[in-house]
Design a protein around this motif. Structure first.
Motif, PDB file in Angstrom:
ATOM      1  N   ARG A  51      11.331 -13.326 -14.236  1.00 53.75           N
ATOM      2  CA  ARG A  51      10.586 -12.169 -13.746  1.00 53.75           C
ATOM      3  C   ARG A  51       9.731 -12.553 -12.554  1.00 53.75           C
ATOM      4  NH1 ARG A  51       9.279  -7.501 -17.493  1.00 53.75           N
ATOM      5  NH2 ARG A  51      11.177  -7.486 -18.697  1.00 53.75           N
ATOM      6  N   MET A  52       9.481 -11.556 -11.732  1.00 51.57           N
ATOM      7  CA  MET A  52       8.590 -11.708 -10.586  1.00 51.57           C
ATOM      8  C   MET A  52       7.594 -10.555 -10.652  1.00 51.57           C
ATOM      9  SD  MET A  52      11.598 -12.396  -7.807  1.00 51.57           S
ATOM     10  CE  MET A  52      10.630 -12.956  -6.436  1.00 51.57           C
ATOM     11  N   ILE A  53       6.448 -10.743 -10.023  1.00 49.07           N
ATOM     12  CA  ILE A  53       5.489  -9.648  -9.926  1.00 49.07           C
ATOM     13  C   ILE A  53       5.128  -9.463  -8.460  1.00 49.07           C
ATOM     14  CG2 ILE A  53       3.513 -11.144 -10.411  1.00 49.07           C
ATOM     15  CD1 ILE A  53       2.181  -8.684 -11.735  1.00 49.07           C
ATOM     16  N   PHE A  54       5.106  -8.194  -8.049  1.00 48.85           N
ATOM     17  CA  PHE A  54       4.713  -7.809  -6.703  1.00 48.85           C
ATOM     18  C   PHE A  54       3.542  -6.830  -6.843  1.00 48.85           C
ATOM     19  CE2 PHE A  54       9.073  -9.101  -6.332  1.00 48.85           C
ATOM     20  CZ  PHE A  54       9.147  -9.728  -5.088  1.00 48.85           C
ATOM     21  N   VAL A  55       2.371  -7.234  -6.409  1.00 49.81           N
ATOM     22  CA  VAL A  55       1.204  -6.358  -6.376  1.00 49.81           C
ATOM     23  C   VAL A  55       1.201  -5.735  -4.986  1.00 49.81           C
ATOM     24  CG1 VAL A  55      -1.310  -6.255  -6.483  1.00 49.81           C
ATOM     25  CG2 VAL A  55      -0.058  -7.842  -7.972  1.00 49.81           C
ATOM     26  N   ASN A  56       1.284  -4.413  -4.914  1.00 50.95           N
ATOM     27  CA  ASN A  56       1.330  -3.716  -3.630  1.00 50.95           C
ATOM     28  C   ASN A  56      -0.054  -3.175  -3.295  1.00 50.95           C
ATOM     29  OD1 ASN A  56       4.376  -3.529  -2.962  1.00 50.95           O
ATOM     30  ND2 ASN A  56       4.222  -3.047  -5.138  1.00 50.95           N
ATOM     31  N   LEU A  57      -0.565  -3.573  -2.134  1.00 51.05           N
ATOM     32  CA  LEU A  57      -1.905  -3.156  -1.727  1.00 51.05           C
ATOM     33  C   LEU A  57      -1.870  -2.513  -0.343  1.00 51.05           C
ATOM     34  CD1 LEU A  57      -3.948  -6.326  -2.777  1.00 51.05           C
ATOM     35  CD2 LEU A  57      -3.859  -4.123  -3.951  1.00 51.05           C
ATOM     36  N   PRO A  58      -2.523  -1.363  -0.184  1.00 54.11           N
ATOM     37  CA  PRO A  58      -2.607  -0.767   1.140  1.00 54.11           C
ATOM     38  C   PRO A  58      -3.651  -1.499   1.987  1.00 54.11           C
ATOM     39  CG  PRO A  58      -3.832   0.569  -0.428  1.00 54.11           C
ATOM     40  CD  PRO A  58      -3.193  -0.548  -1.206  1.00 54.11           C
ATOM     41  N   VAL A  59      -3.304  -1.738   3.244  1.00 53.72           N
ATOM     42  CA  VAL A  59      -4.242  -2.378   4.174  1.00 53.72           C
ATOM     43  C   VAL A  59      -4.254  -1.584   5.478  1.00 53.72           C
ATOM     44  CG1 VAL A  59      -3.924  -4.674   3.146  1.00 53.72           C
ATOM     45  CG2 VAL A  59      -2.539  -4.018   5.115  1.00 53.72           C
ATOM     46  N   LYS A  60      -5.376  -1.603   6.146  1.00 53.81           N
ATOM     47  CA  LYS A  60      -5.482  -0.872   7.407  1.00 53.81           C
ATOM     48  C   LYS A  60      -4.771  -1.601   8.542  1.00 53.81           C
ATOM     49  CE  LYS A  60      -9.732   1.464   6.203  1.00 53.81           C
ATOM     50  NZ  LYS A  60     -10.723   0.836   5.370  1.00 53.81           N
ATOM     51  N   ASN A  61      -4.823  -2.936   8.516  1.00 59.90           N
ATOM     52  CA  ASN A  61      -4.256  -3.729   9.605  1.00 59.90           C
ATOM     53  C   ASN A  61      -3.598  -4.966   9.004  1.00 59.90           C
ATOM     54  OD1 ASN A  61      -4.119  -5.846  11.636  1.00 59.90           O
ATOM     55  ND2 ASN A  61      -5.283  -4.465  12.947  1.00 59.90           N
ATOM     56  N   VAL A  62      -2.274  -5.000   9.002  1.00 59.28           N
ATOM     57  CA  VAL A  62      -1.563  -6.089   8.341  1.00 59.28           C
ATOM     58  C   VAL A  62      -1.833  -7.435   9.017  1.00 59.28           C
ATOM     59  CG1 VAL A  62       0.675  -5.932   9.538  1.00 59.28           C
ATOM     60  CG2 VAL A  62       0.586  -6.658   7.158  1.00 59.28           C
ATOM     61  N   GLU A  63      -1.983  -7.463  10.329  1.00 57.00           N
ATOM     62  CA  GLU A  63      -2.249  -8.739  11.011  1.00 57.00           C
ATOM     63  C   GLU A  63      -3.639  -9.270  10.659  1.00 57.00           C
ATOM     64  OE1 GLU A  63      -0.255 -10.922  12.477  1.00 57.00           O
ATOM     65  OE2 GLU A  63       1.312  -9.511  11.896  1.00 57.00           O
TER      66      GLU A  63
END
Length: 142
Positions: free
Chosen positions: A2-14
């Protein structure tokens, strides 16, 4: 496996890539592009940092503002008290904000901070040997 991916919104990926890079995290280029960064936490644990427009592709409703309300606590284990303190210092130097005071409960020691988008990250060191001794002492007195 199994793998886990926590998805988070960010304003600026860089900016987020620089912030978490300063904390020592690497990124998987296979799952990263101009609006997404796949931060490697461990071999099978990842945080997908998605700019708001890309994050909206995966949700219904609005993106919560993590600077105004806590939507999740992401707690990572640490190998030592020094790693807890060092990571906190790096996070604050890279633009993060302190969140709660240091937690020192003997064999458990931790910190917390907010990243550039207000998401709360915790680091916790647990001295397993000391915790086992406490458990044995509690059982002996019972």
């Amino acid at each position: 496996m199994r793998m886990i991916f926590v998805n988070l919104p960010v304003k600026n990926v860089e900016a987020s890539r620089r912030f978490f890079g300063a904390l020592g995290f690497d990124f998987n280029p296979q799952f990263s592009n101009e609006n997404t960064a796949c931060m490697v936490i461990e071999e099978n644990i990842f945080a997908m940092l998605l700019e708001h427009d890309r994050f909206k592709d995966f949700i219904t409703g609005e993106i919560s503002d993590a600077t105004k309300a806590t939507e999740v606590l992401t707690c990572l284990s640490a190998d030592s008290r020094a790693q807890v303190d060092g990571t906190l210092a790096k996070a604050l130097a890279a633009g993060g904000k302190p969140w709660k005071p240091i937690l020192d409960m003997g064999p458990m020691y931790g910190c917390s901070f907010q990243d550039l988008d207000g998401h709360v990250w915790e680091l916790m060191y647990m001295d397993q040997a000391a915790m086992a001794e406490m458990g044995e002492a509690a059982e002996a007195s019972a």
